[in-house]
Design a protein around this motif. Structure first.
Motif, PDB file in Angstrom:
ATOM      1  N   LEU A  37       0.879  -1.246   0.330  1.00  0.00           N
ATOM      2  CA  LEU A  37       0.138   0.363  -0.015  1.00  0.00           C
ATOM      3  C   LEU A  37       0.814   1.512   0.022  1.00  0.00           C
ATOM      4  O   LEU A  37       0.675   2.211  -1.131  1.00  0.00           O
ATOM      5  N   ILE A  38       2.094   1.594   0.509  1.00  0.00           N
ATOM      6  CA  ILE A  38       3.030   2.565   1.129  1.00  0.00           C
ATOM      7  C   ILE A  38       3.714   2.073  -0.125  1.00  0.00           C
ATOM      8  O   ILE A  38       3.528   4.413  -0.320  1.00  0.00           O
ATOM      9  N   GLU A  39       3.786   1.574  -1.316  1.00  0.00           N
ATOM     10  CA  GLU A  39       4.713   2.188  -2.064  1.00  0.00           C
ATOM     11  C   GLU A  39       3.671   2.650  -3.569  1.00  0.00           C
ATOM     12  O   GLU A  39       4.113   3.372  -4.329  1.00  0.00           O
ATOM     13  N   GLU A  40       2.244   1.897  -3.140  1.00  0.00           N
ATOM     14  CA  GLU A  40       1.080   2.301  -4.365  1.00  0.00           C
ATOM     15  C   GLU A  40       0.903   3.932  -4.588  1.00  0.00           C
ATOM     16  O   GLU A  40       0.622   4.453  -5.195  1.00  0.00           O
ATOM     17  N   LEU A  41       1.336   4.618  -3.005  1.00  0.00           N
ATOM     18  CA  LEU A  41       1.352   5.848  -2.713  1.00  0.00           C
ATOM     19  C   LEU A  41       2.122   6.372  -3.350  1.00  0.00           C
ATOM     20  O   LEU A  41       2.474   7.117  -3.391  1.00  0.00           O
ATOM     21  N   GLY A  42       3.723   5.586  -3.466  1.00  0.00           N
ATOM     22  CA  GLY A  42       4.558   5.961  -3.526  1.00  0.00           C
ATOM     23  C   GLY A  42       5.882   7.183  -3.039  1.00  0.00           C
ATOM     24  O   GLY A  42       6.548   7.490  -3.268  1.00  0.00           O
ATOM     25  N   PHE A  43       5.535   5.653  -2.193  1.00  0.00           N
ATOM     26  CA  PHE A  43       6.731   6.330  -0.252  1.00  0.00           C
ATOM     27  C   PHE A  43       7.772   4.424  -0.568  1.00  0.00           C
ATOM     28  O   PHE A  43       6.746   3.753  -0.610  1.00  0.00           O
ATOM     29  N   ARG A  44       8.376   4.894   0.326  1.00  0.00           N
ATOM     30  CA  ARG A  44       9.301   3.765   0.529  1.00  0.00           C
ATOM     31  C   ARG A  44       9.909   4.056   2.405  1.00  0.00           C
ATOM     32  O   ARG A  44      10.055   5.060   2.805  1.00  0.00           O
ATOM     33  N   TYR A  45       9.581   2.658   3.056  1.00  0.00           N
ATOM     34  CA  TYR A  45       9.769   2.732   4.750  1.00  0.00           C
ATOM     35  C   TYR A  45      10.980   3.031   4.394  1.00  0.00           C
ATOM     36  O   TYR A  45      11.294   3.945   5.287  1.00  0.00           O
ATOM     37  N   HIS A  46      12.127   2.596   3.530  1.00  0.00           N
ATOM     38  CA  HIS A  46      13.603   2.713   4.176  1.00  0.00           C
ATOM     39  C   HIS A  46      13.356   4.104   3.376  1.00  0.00           C
ATOM     40  O   HIS A  46      14.309   4.909   4.893  1.00  0.00           O
ATOM     41  N   GLU A  47      13.641   4.916   2.956  1.00  0.00           N
ATOM     42  CA  GLU A  47      13.797   6.187   2.581  1.00  0.00           C
ATOM     43  C   GLU A  47      13.060   7.113   3.730  1.00  0.00           C
ATOM     44  O   GLU A  47      14.019   8.125   4.368  1.00  0.00           O
ATOM     45  N   MET A  48      12.164   6.426   4.819  1.00  0.00           N
ATOM     46  CA  MET A  48      11.617   7.567   5.826  1.00  0.00           C
ATOM     47  C   MET A  48      13.097   6.864   7.388  1.00  0.00           C
ATOM     48  O   MET A  48      13.445   7.993   7.723  1.00  0.00           O
ATOM     49  N   GLU A  49      13.106   5.784   6.803  1.00  0.00           N
ATOM     50  CA  GLU A  49      13.615   5.339   8.270  1.00  0.00           C
ATOM     51  C   GLU A  49      15.232   6.261   7.895  1.00  0.00           C
ATOM     52  O   GLU A  49      15.843   6.451   8.877  1.00  0.00           O
ATOM     53  N   GLU A  50      15.541   6.357   6.802  1.00  0.00           N
ATOM     54  CA  GLU A  50      16.705   6.994   6.684  1.00  0.00           C
ATOM     55  C   GLU A  50      16.708   8.135   7.126  1.00  0.00           C
ATOM     56  O   GLU A  50      17.827   8.914   6.700  1.00  0.00           O
ATOM     57  N   SER A  51      16.332   8.909   6.689  1.00  0.00           N
ATOM     58  CA  SER A  51      15.378  10.318   7.441  1.00  0.00           C
ATOM     59  C   SER A  51      15.215  11.008   8.854  1.00  0.00           C
ATOM     60  O   SER A  51      15.396  11.882   9.434  1.00  0.00           O
ATOM     61  N   GLY A  52      15.723   9.122   9.407  1.00  0.00           N
ATOM     62  CA  GLY A  52      15.701   9.460  10.700  1.00  0.00           C
ATOM     63  C   GLY A  52      14.600   9.168  12.025  1.00  0.00           C
ATOM     64  O   GLY A  52      14.161   9.246  12.319  1.00  0.00           O
ATOM     65  N   ILE A  53      13.127   8.560  10.336  1.00  0.00           N
ATOM     66  CA  ILE A  53      11.956   8.570  11.142  1.00  0.00           C
ATOM     67  C   ILE A  53      11.442   7.072  11.113  1.00  0.00           C
ATOM     68  O   ILE A  53      11.901   6.406  10.122  1.00  0.00           O
ATOM     69  N   LEU A  54      11.339   6.616  12.086  1.00  0.00           N
ATOM     70  CA  LEU A  54      10.711   5.062  12.535  1.00  0.00           C
ATOM     71  C   LEU A  54       8.986   5.460  12.584  1.00  0.00           C
ATOM     72  O   LEU A  54       8.420   6.227  12.744  1.00  0.00           O
ATOM     73  N   SER A  55       8.439   4.370  12.026  1.00  0.00           N
ATOM     74  CA  SER A  55       7.151   3.811  12.145  1.00  0.00           C
ATOM     75  C   SER A  55       6.275   2.848  13.357  1.00  0.00           C
ATOM     76  O   SER A  55       6.254   1.691  12.833  1.00  0.00           O
ATOM     77  N   PRO A  56       7.112   2.487  14.005  1.00  0.00           N
ATOM     78  CA  PRO A  56       7.498   1.231  15.291  1.00  0.00           C
ATOM     79  C   PRO A  56       5.452   0.931  15.349  1.00  0.00           C
ATOM     80  O   PRO A  56       4.481   2.238  15.122  1.00  0.00           O
ATOM     81  N   LEU A  57       4.664  -0.203  15.545  1.00  0.00           N
ATOM     82  CA  LEU A  57       3.887  -0.749  16.054  1.00  0.00           C
ATOM     83  C   LEU A  57       3.508  -0.515  17.601  1.00  0.00           C
ATOM     84  O   LEU A  57       4.190  -0.458  18.242  1.00  0.00           O
ATOM     85  N   VAL A  58       1.805   0.261  17.106  1.00  0.00           N
ATOM     86  CA  VAL A  58       1.776   0.188  18.770  1.00  0.00           C
ATOM     87  C   VAL A  58       0.063  -0.416  19.046  1.00  0.00           C
ATOM     88  O   VAL A  58      -0.094  -0.195  20.457  1.00  0.00           O
ATOM     89  N   ASP A  59      -0.689  -0.522  18.215  1.00  0.00           N
ATOM     90  CA  ASP A  59      -1.187  -1.264  18.622  1.00  0.00           C
ATOM     91  C   ASP A  59      -1.878  -2.609  17.293  1.00  0.00           C
ATOM     92  O   ASP A  59      -1.583  -2.257  15.920  1.00  0.00           O
ATOM     93  N   ALA A  60      -2.507  -3.982  17.767  1.00  0.00           N
ATOM     94  CA  ALA A  60      -2.904  -4.582  15.975  1.00  0.00           C
ATOM     95  C   ALA A  60      -4.372  -5.457  17.117  1.00  0.00           C
ATOM     96  O   ALA A  60      -4.573  -5.770  18.272  1.00  0.00           O
TER      97      ALA A  60
END
Length: 140
Positions: A37-60
Motif C-alpha cells: 500500500l505504501i509503495e502504491e502511494l509512491g513512498f518507501r519505508y526505508h527512505e523514511m527510516e534513512e531520514s531518521g523517522i521510524l513507524s513502530p506498531l503500537v496496537d494490533a
C-alpha cells in the motif's frame, strides 16, 4: 478509499500442528500488504527510516474467521482505516482462494524520531505522505 490487493502463497513453515496458518503469521502478511500500500502511494519505508523517522506498531487487532492451509493462496486487502496526521491505522482483510474472509484486523502506527522515540507529526515532517494518506482514505 484506496484498497490494495496482495497475494501470499501459504508456505509449509507458516502452518501449525493442525495444518492451518499459525496466527502470528497474519501479522507478517499484514506487513506485506501495508508495504505494498505504501509503495502504491509512491513512498518507501526505508527512505523514511534513512531520514531518521521510524513507524513502530503500537496496537494490533485480529479476528479469525476461516482457516487457511498449506498450498493455498491468500489475498491480503489493505487500506488506510484512519489517519489523524500523527497516527495511522491500517485495515486488513485476508481472503481464502474462494474469496471468503479468513481474517480481519488492523494495526496502528505512530511515527517517531529514531534517536529519541518521540512522536512526530507526519502532517508537518512529510506533507506529501500526509496528503497521500488523506487521498487514500478518501479525505482529500
Amino acid at each position: 478509499m484506496m484498497v490494495t490487493e496482495t497475494e501470499v502463497k501459504v508456505r509449509y513453515q507458516e502452518t501449525d500442528q493442525m495444518g492451518v496458518v499459525y496466527h502470528a503469521n497474519y501479522l507478517i502478511w499484514f506487513e506485506i500488504g501495508r508495504t505494498v500500500l505504501i509503495e502504491e502511494l509512491g513512498f518507501r519505508y526505508h527512505e523514511m527510516e534513512e531520514s531518521g523517522i521510524l513507524s513502530p506498531l503500537v496496537d494490533a487487532d485480529l479476528q479469525f474467521k476461516k482457516p487457511l492451509r498449506y498450498g493455498q493462496t491468500a489475498k491480503v486487502l489493505t487500506w488506510v482505516a484512519s489517519y489523524d496526521g500523527l497516527r495511522v491505522t491500517y485495515g486488513y482483510e485476508v481472503q481464502t482462494p474462494e474469496g471468503e474472509t479468513a481474517v480481519t484486523g488492523s494495526t496502528k502506527h505512530v511515527c517517531v524520531r529514531k534517536e529519541s522515540f518521540k512522536p512526530v507529526s507526519i502532517r508537518k515532517v512529510f506533507p506529501d505522505i500526509h496528503q497521500a494518506y488523506m487521498d487514500a482514505k478518501g479525505d482529500a
